[in-house]
Write a protein that holds these residues in place. Sequence first.
Motif, PDB file in Angstrom:
ATOM      1  N   PRO A 122     113.023 -49.823   0.621  1.00 19.81           N
ATOM      2  CA  PRO A 122     114.433 -49.513   0.901  1.00 19.81           C
ATOM      3  C   PRO A 122     114.844 -48.132   0.393  1.00 19.81           C
ATOM      4  O   PRO A 122     115.574 -47.407   1.076  1.00 19.81           O
ATOM      5  N   GLU A 123     114.354 -47.760  -0.778  1.00 19.44           N
ATOM      6  CA  GLU A 123     114.712 -46.454  -1.333  1.00 19.44           C
ATOM      7  C   GLU A 123     114.143 -45.322  -0.481  1.00 19.44           C
ATOM      8  O   GLU A 123     114.815 -44.313  -0.236  1.00 19.44           O
ATOM      9  N   ARG A 124     112.935 -45.484   0.010  1.00 13.81           N
ATOM     10  CA  ARG A 124     112.333 -44.449   0.854  1.00 13.81           C
ATOM     11  C   ARG A 124     113.048 -44.356   2.195  1.00 13.81           C
ATOM     12  O   ARG A 124     113.232 -43.262   2.731  1.00 13.81           O
TER      13      ARG A 124
ATOM     14  N   GLU B 261     121.934 -43.836  -3.879  1.00 13.38           N
ATOM     15  CA  GLU B 261     121.920 -44.205  -5.291  1.00 13.38           C
ATOM     16  C   GLU B 261     122.106 -45.708  -5.483  1.00 13.38           C
ATOM     17  O   GLU B 261     121.496 -46.309  -6.354  1.00 13.38           O
ATOM     18  N   ILE B 262     122.938 -46.316  -4.658  1.00 18.92           N
ATOM     19  CA  ILE B 262     123.159 -47.764  -4.755  1.00 18.92           C
ATOM     20  C   ILE B 262     121.877 -48.509  -4.396  1.00 18.92           C
ATOM     21  O   ILE B 262     121.501 -49.482  -5.059  1.00 18.92           O
ATOM     22  N   VAL B 263     121.189 -48.041  -3.369  1.00 12.53           N
ATOM     23  CA  VAL B 263     119.925 -48.666  -2.961  1.00 12.53           C
ATOM     24  C   VAL B 263     118.890 -48.524  -4.076  1.00 12.53           C
ATOM     25  O   VAL B 263     118.145 -49.464  -4.370  1.00 12.53           O
ATOM     26  N   ALA B 264     118.843 -47.368  -4.735  1.00  9.57           N
ATOM     27  CA  ALA B 264     117.895 -47.154  -5.829  1.00  9.57           C
ATOM     28  C   ALA B 264     118.187 -48.084  -6.998  1.00  9.57           C
ATOM     29  O   ALA B 264     117.268 -48.667  -7.592  1.00  9.57           O
ATOM     30  N   VAL B 265     119.457 -48.268  -7.329  1.00  2.74           N
ATOM     31  CA  VAL B 265     119.820 -49.173  -8.427  1.00  2.74           C
ATOM     32  C   VAL B 265     119.487 -50.613  -8.070  1.00  2.74           C
ATOM     33  O   VAL B 265     118.986 -51.372  -8.914  1.00  2.74           O
TER      34      VAL B 265
ATOM     35  N   PHE C 251     113.209 -55.343 -12.223  1.00  5.27           N
ATOM     36  CA  PHE C 251     113.267 -55.810 -13.602  1.00  5.27           C
ATOM     37  C   PHE C 251     113.779 -57.239 -13.752  1.00  5.27           C
ATOM     38  O   PHE C 251     113.525 -57.880 -14.766  1.00  5.27           O
ATOM     39  N   THR C 252     114.513 -57.757 -12.765  1.00  2.00           N
ATOM     40  CA  THR C 252     115.025 -59.127 -12.880  1.00  2.00           C
ATOM     41  C   THR C 252     114.215 -60.126 -12.072  1.00  2.00           C
ATOM     42  O   THR C 252     114.419 -61.317 -12.234  1.00  2.00           O
ATOM     43  N   HIS C 253     113.357 -59.654 -11.186  1.00  2.00           N
ATOM     44  CA  HIS C 253     112.557 -60.512 -10.302  1.00  2.00           C
ATOM     45  C   HIS C 253     113.440 -61.389  -9.419  1.00  2.00           C
ATOM     46  O   HIS C 253     113.064 -62.496  -9.059  1.00  2.00           O
ATOM     47  N   MET C 254     114.631 -60.863  -9.092  1.00  2.00           N
ATOM     48  CA  MET C 254     115.517 -61.556  -8.153  1.00  2.00           C
ATOM     49  C   MET C 254     115.426 -60.812  -6.820  1.00  2.00           C
ATOM     50  O   MET C 254     115.849 -59.672  -6.706  1.00  2.00           O
ATOM     51  N   HIS C 255     114.877 -61.478  -5.827  1.00  2.00           N
ATOM     52  CA  HIS C 255     114.584 -60.829  -4.555  1.00  2.00           C
ATOM     53  C   HIS C 255     115.826 -60.500  -3.753  1.00  2.00           C
ATOM     54  O   HIS C 255     115.766 -59.678  -2.844  1.00  2.00           O
ATOM     55  N   ILE C 256     116.958 -61.121  -4.087  1.00  2.00           N
ATOM     56  CA  ILE C 256     118.179 -60.857  -3.331  1.00  2.00           C
ATOM     57  C   ILE C 256     118.615 -59.409  -3.493  1.00  2.00           C
ATOM     58  O   ILE C 256     119.166 -58.810  -2.569  1.00  2.00           O
ATOM     59  N   PHE C 257     118.331 -58.796  -4.650  1.00  2.00           N
ATOM     60  CA  PHE C 257     118.674 -57.381  -4.849  1.00  2.00           C
ATOM     61  C   PHE C 257     117.846 -56.505  -3.910  1.00  2.00           C
ATOM     62  O   PHE C 257     118.340 -55.525  -3.365  1.00  2.00           O
TER      63      PHE C 257
ATOM     64  N   LEU D 103     117.565 -53.301   1.005  1.00  2.00           N
ATOM     65  CA  LEU D 103     116.972 -53.034   2.313  1.00  2.00           C
ATOM     66  C   LEU D 103     118.034 -53.029   3.406  1.00  2.00           C
ATOM     67  O   LEU D 103     118.063 -52.145   4.265  1.00  2.00           O
ATOM     68  N   LEU D 104     118.930 -54.008   3.369  1.00  2.00           N
ATOM     69  CA  LEU D 104     120.003 -54.051   4.366  1.00  2.00           C
ATOM     70  C   LEU D 104     120.918 -52.845   4.239  1.00  2.00           C
ATOM     71  O   LEU D 104     121.337 -52.257   5.244  1.00  2.00           O
ATOM     72  N   LEU D 105     121.223 -52.458   3.000  1.00  2.00           N
ATOM     73  CA  LEU D 105     122.087 -51.304   2.787  1.00  2.00           C
ATOM     74  C   LEU D 105     121.409 -50.009   3.220  1.00  2.00           C
ATOM     75  O   LEU D 105     122.066 -49.088   3.707  1.00  2.00           O
ATOM     76  N   ALA D 106     120.094 -49.937   3.073  1.00  2.00           N
ATOM     77  CA  ALA D 106     119.367 -48.742   3.507  1.00  2.00           C
ATOM     78  C   ALA D 106     119.301 -48.647   5.026  1.00  2.00           C
ATOM     79  O   ALA D 106     119.230 -47.544   5.570  1.00  2.00           O
ATOM     80  N   LEU D 107     119.333 -49.768   5.709  1.00  2.00           N
ATOM     81  CA  LEU D 107     119.230 -49.761   7.165  1.00  2.00           C
ATOM     82  C   LEU D 107     120.576 -49.551   7.851  1.00  2.00           C
ATOM     83  O   LEU D 107     120.624 -49.201   9.023  1.00  2.00           O
TER      84      LEU D 107
END
Length: 159
Positions: free
Chosen positions: A52-54, A65-69, A76-82, A87-91
């Motif tokens: 998503p960041e790329r 920046e929001i996608v990177a965060v 770090f949290t292992h929560m896939h929803i982030f 990914l959705l925000l990057a698209l």
Amino acid sequence: MTATMNPAAPHNLPIFITAPGGTDVLMVVTAVFLVLAVLAVGLLFLRLHTLPERIAHRGHKLQFEIVAVLGLLALFTHMHIFWVAGLLLALIDIPDFGGTFNRIAGSLEKIAGIPPGEGAGVALDETSAGLPVEEPTNRPAEVPPTVTPSRIPKERIHA
């Protein structure tokens, strides 16, 4: 002492059986393969994780920046929803309202007679309805007329 072969052993031994004191080639090849496989899977995971960041960086998105965060939070949290949210925000293309608002502000500056780009430096008074504030003078303040019932139109009294 001579090394003799056990009579119960087959005469044609497989290649991976080594002589006593020799290097176990199969174990070395397996260890190298395992290290390379772990590195390849880790690299694939990190490449997929930064997808998503790329995408946001390649598209010069405003929300990079929001996608990177979100990607760091997912790592770090292992929560896939982030990661999915990133990914959705990057698209998604968020419209650039800044350009439109800058054009509107430029038009209003032209109408008000303010040089282009100078409107941000003009201080505004909350009572002036957007007009530039004049320098205070040493004259007495004007007293607003008082509103008496006789000055209110009858339509507004009975409403």
